[in-house]
Design an enzyme around this catalytic site. Structure first.
Site, PDB file in Angstrom:
ATOM      1  N   GLY A  70      -4.098  -5.788   3.717  1.00  0.00           N
ATOM      2  CA  GLY A  70      -3.388  -4.606   3.230  1.00  0.00           C
ATOM      3  C   GLY A  70      -4.155  -3.750   2.239  1.00  0.00           C
ATOM      4  O   GLY A  70      -3.548  -3.148   1.353  1.00  0.00           O
ATOM      5  N   PRO A  71      -5.495  -3.650   2.343  1.00  0.00           N
ATOM      6  CA  PRO A  71      -6.244  -2.917   1.319  1.00  0.00           C
ATOM      7  C   PRO A  71      -5.925  -1.426   1.261  1.00  0.00           C
ATOM      8  O   PRO A  71      -6.069  -0.802   0.206  1.00  0.00           O
ATOM      9  CB  PRO A  71      -7.705  -3.163   1.709  1.00  0.00           C
ATOM     10  CG  PRO A  71      -7.671  -3.434   3.177  1.00  0.00           C
ATOM     11  CD  PRO A  71      -6.394  -4.188   3.394  1.00  0.00           C
ATOM     12  N   VAL A  72      -5.505  -0.830   2.385  1.00  0.00           N
ATOM     13  CA  VAL A  72      -5.188   0.600   2.371  1.00  0.00           C
ATOM     14  C   VAL A  72      -3.686   0.844   2.285  1.00  0.00           C
ATOM     15  O   VAL A  72      -3.214   1.965   2.483  1.00  0.00           O
ATOM     16  CB  VAL A  72      -5.785   1.335   3.599  1.00  0.00           C
ATOM     17  CG1 VAL A  72      -7.296   1.277   3.569  1.00  0.00           C
ATOM     18  CG2 VAL A  72      -5.250   0.754   4.900  1.00  0.00           C
ATOM     19  N   ALA A  73      -2.936  -0.211   1.934  1.00  0.00           N
ATOM     20  CA  ALA A  73      -1.494  -0.073   1.644  1.00  0.00           C
ATOM     21  C   ALA A  73      -0.747   0.651   2.761  1.00  0.00           C
ATOM     22  O   ALA A  73      -0.158   1.720   2.562  1.00  0.00           O
ATOM     23  CB  ALA A  73      -1.290   0.648   0.312  1.00  0.00           C
ATOM     24  N   LEU A  80      -3.389   4.751   1.440  1.00  0.00           N
ATOM     25  CA  LEU A  80      -4.620   4.992   0.688  1.00  0.00           C
ATOM     26  C   LEU A  80      -5.731   5.436   1.623  1.00  0.00           C
ATOM     27  O   LEU A  80      -6.870   4.989   1.543  1.00  0.00           O
ATOM     28  CB  LEU A  80      -5.023   3.732  -0.088  1.00  0.00           C
ATOM     29  CG  LEU A  80      -4.077   3.330  -1.220  1.00  0.00           C
ATOM     30  CD1 LEU A  80      -4.549   2.030  -1.874  1.00  0.00           C
ATOM     31  CD2 LEU A  80      -3.946   4.429  -2.258  1.00  0.00           C
ATOM     32  N   THR A  81      -5.380   6.322   2.547  1.00  0.00           N
ATOM     33  CA  THR A  81      -6.372   6.951   3.421  1.00  0.00           C
ATOM     34  C   THR A  81      -6.110   8.446   3.434  1.00  0.00           C
ATOM     35  O   THR A  81      -5.000   8.906   3.092  1.00  0.00           O
ATOM     36  CB  THR A  81      -6.293   6.427   4.871  1.00  0.00           C
ATOM     37  OG1 THR A  81      -5.036   6.816   5.443  1.00  0.00           O
ATOM     38  CG2 THR A  81      -6.431   4.916   4.918  1.00  0.00           C
ATOM     39  N   GLU A  82      -7.106   9.208   3.831  1.00  0.00           N
ATOM     40  CA  GLU A  82      -6.952  10.656   3.865  1.00  0.00           C
ATOM     41  C   GLU A  82      -5.839  11.080   4.821  1.00  0.00           C
ATOM     42  O   GLU A  82      -5.172  12.092   4.598  1.00  0.00           O
ATOM     43  CB  GLU A  82      -8.279  11.316   4.273  1.00  0.00           C
ATOM     44  CG  GLU A  82      -9.310  11.408   3.174  1.00  0.00           C
ATOM     45  CD  GLU A  82      -9.836  10.048   2.704  1.00  0.00           C
ATOM     46  OE1 GLU A  82      -9.708   9.047   3.429  1.00  0.00           O
ATOM     47  OE2 GLU A  82     -10.387   9.996   1.588  1.00  0.00           O
ATOM     48  N   TYR A  89       2.121 -13.242  16.274  1.00  0.00           N
ATOM     49  CA  TYR A  89       1.966 -11.844  16.656  1.00  0.00           C
ATOM     50  C   TYR A  89       2.251 -11.641  18.142  1.00  0.00           C
ATOM     51  O   TYR A  89       1.609 -12.246  19.004  1.00  0.00           O
ATOM     52  CB  TYR A  89       0.548 -11.349  16.350  1.00  0.00           C
ATOM     53  CG  TYR A  89       0.141 -11.427  14.900  1.00  0.00           C
ATOM     54  CD1 TYR A  89       1.075 -11.514  13.862  1.00  0.00           C
ATOM     55  CD2 TYR A  89      -1.205 -11.423  14.549  1.00  0.00           C
ATOM     56  CE1 TYR A  89       0.685 -11.589  12.540  1.00  0.00           C
ATOM     57  CE2 TYR A  89      -1.610 -11.487  13.217  1.00  0.00           C
ATOM     58  CZ  TYR A  89      -0.656 -11.580  12.229  1.00  0.00           C
ATOM     59  OH  TYR A  89      -1.056 -11.652  10.918  1.00  0.00           O
ATOM     60  N   GLY A 137      -1.824   2.301   5.145  1.00  0.00           N
ATOM     61  CA  GLY A 137      -2.405   3.604   5.451  1.00  0.00           C
ATOM     62  C   GLY A 137      -2.211   4.646   4.376  1.00  0.00           C
ATOM     63  O   GLY A 137      -2.749   5.760   4.474  1.00  0.00           O
TER      64      GLY A 137
END
Length: 300
Positions: free
Chosen positions: A198-201, A205-207, A51, A203
């Protein structure tokens, strides 16, 4: 924050860990968000020598100075830059791993790494030599435990059967349920923990992620993603981010979800989401019905 034992190790990690790739390269900003993460109960910090060409490890090292005992420090190895050449070369040789770990330790400002992970891997390399390197480092006390970061079931199977890895880091979310087919049952049976990245793909899968849908995700188009978001929201009475972060944790094989944050506000939102009650079996079933696994298979 609830803590789980990572696989068969003695490492106790919070249900949410910090994916440090998101912190950027500005020292003050990066150190501030990492300090807040630690203050709010996050103890697993995951970085990699790759990184920002090592800059990420340096910033993590600055942030944990004086707080090393509060941190489960994870980093990765296997990608190297060759002088005079663009891009990266893959190198999982014993000689390279034993050399690269010294550079990581220096950048991190520590004399040991809690979890050292192979950053990828194929079946074409000499796996036994790679394992020898990790085993030697563990015996010497340079690392406490080792694992791999991979999305390839065939590679994961080899390391599960031939090494003493305690963890596998793999992408896993409502929109990417590939680990459910083979990896999660294997890890659960073997006493190895999954670190779900990567749980929120990205971003989606966020509002706040609606603006990102036009980019698509893993073969899904914008309209499919909009439909999935809507159906997930209808299936469970939770925020979208809360559902997304809680979904991987509903698997017994998952010990921690890794979420990134570049601001304190994003960090606090992630922690608040995971602080909610676990998903019930009914909620998990409703989510799986909203986004059937075979829908993704059509795009592979």
């Amino acid at each position: 924050m609830k803590k789980n034992k990572l696989g068969r190790s003695e490492l106790l990690v919070g249900e949410i860990g910090f994916g440090c790739m998101s912190i950027g390269t500005e020292e003050d900003k990066a150190v501030k968000v990492l300090h807040e993460a630690l203050d709010l109960g996050i103890n697993l910090l995951d970085t990699a020598d790759l990184y920002d060409a090592g800059r990420n490890e340096e910033l993590v090292g600055k942030a944990i100075k004086g707080r090393r005992s509060d941190v489960i420090l994870a980093t990765k190895v296997g990608n190297r830059r060759l002088p005079g050449q663009e891009g990266l070369a893959w190198d999982a040789s014993k000689a390279y791993i034993l050399s690269a770990v010294k550079d990581s330790l220096k950048r991190l400002g520590t004399d040991y790494i809690d979890l050292y992970q192979l950053h990828g891997g194929t079946l074409d390399e000499t796996i036994d030599e790679t394992i020898e390197a990790f085993e030697q480092l563990q015996k010497e006390g340079v690392i406490r435990y080792y694992g791999i970061s991979s999305i390839r079931p065939n590679v994961i199977r080899e390391y599960v059967s031939r090494s003493r890895i305690v963890s596998v880091m793999s992408q896993y979310s409502i929109l990417d349920r590939r680990p459910e087919e083979e990896v999660l049952p294997l890890l659960q049976a073997s006493g190895i923990g999954l670190l779900a990245r990567g749980p929120v793909a990205s971003g989606m899968l966020t509002e706040e992620g609606e603006s990102k849908l036009s980019k698509g995700y893993l073969g899904y188009g914008e309209e499919e993603l909009r439909r999935f978001r809507s159906e997930i929201a209808s299936a469970v009475d939770r925020s979208l981010a809360e559902t997304a972060l809680r979904y991987p944790l509903s698997s017994p094989a998952v010990d921690c979800v890794l979420a990134g944050a570049s601001t304190p506000q994003q960090l606090r939102a992630n922690i608040a989401a995971v602080a909610s009650a676990p998903l019930s079996d009914t909620e998990r079933a409703a989510i799986r019905s909203a986004v059937p696994a075979n829908v993704y298979a059509q795009h592979r």
